[in-house]
Design an enzyme around this catalytic site. Sequence first.
Site, short mmCIF file in Angstrom:
data_model
loop_
_atom_site.label_atom_id
_atom_site.label_comp_id
_atom_site.label_asym_id
_atom_site.label_seq_id
_atom_site.Cartn_x
_atom_site.Cartn_y
_atom_site.Cartn_z
N ARG A 72 -15.33 42.41 -0.45
CA ARG A 72 -16.31 42.75 -1.49
C ARG A 72 -16.58 41.61 -2.45
NH1 ARG A 72 -14.33 46.86 0.56
NH2 ARG A 72 -12.44 45.65 0.42
N THR A 73 -15.53 41.00 -2.97
CA THR A 73 -15.75 40.03 -4.05
C THR A 73 -16.54 38.83 -3.54
OG1 THR A 73 -13.68 40.78 -5.02
CG2 THR A 73 -14.60 38.76 -5.90
N LYS A 101 -4.08 19.45 3.42
CA LYS A 101 -3.50 18.10 3.31
C LYS A 101 -2.75 17.95 2.00
CE LYS A 101 -7.59 16.25 5.62
NZ LYS A 101 -8.82 15.52 5.33
N ARG A 122 -10.61 32.41 -5.86
CA ARG A 122 -9.52 33.39 -5.69
C ARG A 122 -8.30 32.64 -5.18
NH1 ARG A 122 -9.95 39.20 -2.77
NH2 ARG A 122 -10.81 39.64 -4.83
N HIS A 150 -8.47 40.20 -12.62
CA HIS A 150 -9.65 40.18 -11.75
C HIS A 150 -10.81 40.68 -12.61
CE1 HIS A 150 -12.23 40.44 -8.40
NE2 HIS A 150 -11.50 41.14 -7.56
C1 NCD Z 1 -8.97 44.10 -5.05
C2 NCD Z 1 -8.33 42.73 -5.17
O1 NCD Z 1 -8.54 41.84 -4.35
O2 NCD Z 1 -7.61 42.57 -6.13
N1 NCD Z 1 -10.11 44.17 -4.27
C3 NCD Z 1 -11.31 43.73 -4.73
O3 NCD Z 1 -11.46 42.62 -5.18
N2 NCD Z 1 -12.31 44.58 -4.68
C4 NCD Z 1 -8.00 45.17 -4.81
C5 NCD Z 1 -6.93 45.01 -3.78
O4 NCD Z 1 -6.84 44.04 -3.06
O5 NCD Z 1 -6.15 45.95 -3.70
#
Ligand code: NCD
Length: 473
Positions: A72-73, A101, A122, A150
Amino acid sequence: MQYKQRHTKTSRDIVTIEDLTNDEIMKIFSLADIFLETMGTGNEGTSRRIRGVTPWAKGFILATLFYEPSTRTRFSFESAMQRLGGSVVTAADPSTTSVTKGETIADTVRVLESYADAIVLRHPFEGAARVAADYTDIPVVNAGDGGHEHPTQTLCDLYTLQKKNKTLAGLNVLLYGDLKNGRTIHSLIYALARFGACIIAVPGTPGLELPTHVHTRLREEYGCDLSTSKNTADLPMKQVDVVYVTPTKPHQLALLDTEELKIEISLPKIDIFYVTRPQRERDHDTAFQNYPSVDRNFLSNNRFRDASVLHPLPRVDELSYEIDEDRRGIYFQQAAYGVPVRMALLAALLHLDEARDFAITKQPEENSERQVYSAEQGLKCDNSRCITHHPNESAYLTPTFTYRTPQSLRCVYCEHELQPAFIGNSTTRKYTSCLSKRIKSKHLVCFSNEQQARDRGFELYKTQRSESEKVLT
Ligand code: NCD
């Protein structure tokens, strides 16, 4: 000493939910509404998605750098940028970049700023996005840093809540699941407290309660009352404690019924049921057993009759597929809102001409200049998942802390708290055990142990000498 980013940035970063004021969040939501009205399918109350493309971000490039899996993100950020008319360069699989590397975050983002106008990052280590933000002039958005925060998922969550309930103040929100490791929970709980919601925190299984530093912060910075109760008679998970978080700041109190202050005796009617999965990949110490699944039976209690069920997804076993067909389950709409919300955030951060009235400009003061303690030698953050412990990144990062109280520190990267075992005075070159003496912050030197103090030429305060000698011999 003041904490400053390595250089003063003209752009804004979204590393934690604290990087946005409530007004800015509402501004982003107004712009997301415009995108939904002009480019959305369906009507209010039905399933709504964005279609088509605007030319607003023509010529802009977004870099998405994902060192952890994402559906999703990453896709919604990339879709958002493309629907804004911009384009995307991506490293969905970091093993295809120079990270393999041994290239550091600091070097990677300094290179990427020549190729893109904003970075979405991320990373599995807590505080990674802060490092990225400190090393580049372009906006950095945290798409999840380990179990820390997040913030853009929180924007999607709040937007969904607001669309459904018209307000955030006074909502009864039950946060359920992995409260310890879930980064979506940590960003969301601070935001809910700020907007005056009443939060009921229920871990999926013992051991997954909110971390201590989150508790402390809710109490000390967000003026929340926290009370624990074993009264879980209404819940299927009877073995766990429930924490009630109620805002007590005067402006928030005004929004609350006085009855709510008594909710520790009985669970209130729930408006929102926010479910999260067990984060097994982040926690090898907890036995993820007896983590009850939310299903029709679970939600059959009258308290949940009108509750909306949200989930950041992905789900594992903690949310039954039955709820997909239930009017209360709105998590796919929540995921769909990721596009208009992230379009709005990007347009505001990139100062796109058409989004002039929504631009997010100056850095909030407290984030750009904070009182800090920089531990050139010795003291380290005691959170092993902090970016300052990453084998590559630790080579150039100096553990840095803000003062929570004069002698209690908070890591600027992962925000865990640290109580140094020994403290010294840089003028007198004497040291002592932390709790016994007050030293002004400008003279304060912190040590993890006595050896560190002695290695740096500090001597024990006379009054303590005999006691310590006893301990040392
Ligand atoms: C979450 C995350 O990656 O923190 N998902 C997201 O970004 N929608 C939740 C999860 O991984 O449980």
